[in-house]
Design a protein around this motif. Structure first.
Motif: not given
Length: 368
Positions: A84, A86-89, A100, A102, A254-255, A257-259
């Motif tokens: 994945f 550029n996911k924002r955690i 968050r 990145e 994880i999917k 999570l937004r980017t």
């Protein structure tokens, strides 16, 4: 030349500076039945909108991340996993106001969960106390946080997020690395000797061993024939893999999570941030109305034929075509009319407050 007396064109008249894509205030919604002269003035402004070229370093950084993702995706260790970007955690799943992180790349394999930082830096990189200093080829010095410590915080945040989502993966399965993809970077041995600092060719060191088809099928068979506790014990101690049920649950989490939302300006420059609201033909849509993962092209009538249709027949300034609204499947052709004064309220990372951006300068929207 920077002399104010030097002409900017070959003629008697200097070309006026193009309007900036950032607006000082929300424009008034245009009249639906404006005169053809007013529409002509709007069309000329639309036609003459300047090109905003992408910054070379930003383009190179994005290219490096895409290259790294491709390399990881075909690595044997990720054969039964996912990569994945550029996911924002969430820093704290209990407090959204904490912000968050990145993650450049998150790799989920049958054996490991990895957070990877990808850098395309050149020049020299050295340690200065608890910071890293990059000396660029121009001689300029740029101070960065210790990326190993910063990336570990992202890894901890991902572990907390997955645990909160009900995913039970042992902490020892979580790993992180900083990958430098540019061979023209000289790295201080104090940094380079760390096992989590890698070049692209050595990424297998952190991905770990691959998973054979036989082991993968055995893990699935154990999952079918045993209860959850036995499955976890056998997967962890006998097969040395993460239970497939947990891999599937982690993948789904994880999917989710937004980017970043992305705006591509005319000329190719890309802005990333959060869309707060979007105004189309005078109607304001909040961020909640936008569908994650959706994308749309903004087809403006900049050409002569389109200008004639707009100016003389009042056919509109253009159309948004794509699928960015939850209910856009109900719109014929998934096409939404555009007005010349449509805009988006957009908050870029690092900026103290959002900006109003004229959509007449935007060619594409991507919802994170």
């Amino acid at each position: 030349m920077e002399d104010i007396n030097t002409p900017s064109t070959t003629g008697l008249m200097d070309r006026p500076a193009g309007p900036d894509y950032r607006l000082g205030a929300i424009p008034l919604a245009p009249e639906r039945f404006s005169t053809w002269k007013e529409r002509l003035a709007q069309w000329r402004a639309l036609r003459d909108a300047p090109l905003y070229l992408e910054d070379g370093r930003a383009r190179a950084a994005r290219g490096a991340e895409r290259h790294a993702k491709r390399r990881l995706s075909v690595h044997h260790a990720t054969q039964y996993g996912h990569v994945f970007s550029n996911k924002r955690i969430p820093r704290d799943v209990q407090a959204a106001a904490m912000g968050r992180f990145e993650a450049d790349l998150i790799a989920l394999t049958p054996r490991r969960v990895l957070v990877l930082e990808v850098k395309n830096w050149s020049g020299q990189l050295k340690v200065a106390g608890d910071r890293w200093v990059q000396v660029q080829r121009s001689g300029a010095e740029v101070t960065h946080p210790n990326l190993l410590a910063h990336n570990r915080e992202k890894l901890r945040a991902l572990h907390r997020y997955l645990a909160h989502a009900g995913v039970n993966i042992p902490a020892e399965r979580f790993h992180q690395a900083v990958i430098f993809v540019n061979p023209r970077l000289e790295i201080d041995p104090a940094i380079a000797d760390h096992p989590a600092v890698l070049c692209m060719d050595d990424v297998g060191d952190v991905l770990g061993s691959g998973t054979s088809l036989g082991r993968h099928m055995a893990a699935r068979l154990v999952q079918l024939l045993t209860d959850a506790e036995t499955n976890a014990t056998l997967a962890e101690n006998l097969l040395k893999v993460i239970p497939p049920t947990e891999v599937a649950a982690a993948t789904a989490a994880i999917k989710g999570l937004r980017t970043w939302d992305r705006l591509t300006l005319r000329g190719g420059r890309e802005l990333q941030g959060d869309i707060i609201w979007l105004r189309l033909t005078g109607n304001q849509a909040p961020a909640a109305a936008l569908k994650p993962g959706g994308a749309a092209s903004l087809e403006w009538r900049r050409g002569v034929i389109g200008g004639i249709q707009w100016v003389l027949r009042n056919r509109g300034a253009g159309n948004l075509r794509g699928d960015i609204f939850w209910d856009q499947h109900l719109v014929p052709g998934r096409r939404v009319p555009l007005d010349a004064d449509d805009c988006v309220y957009f908050h870029e990372p690092g900026e103290p407050k959002p900006s109003i951006i004229a959509l007449s300068h935007v060619e594409r929207l991507q919802i994170g």
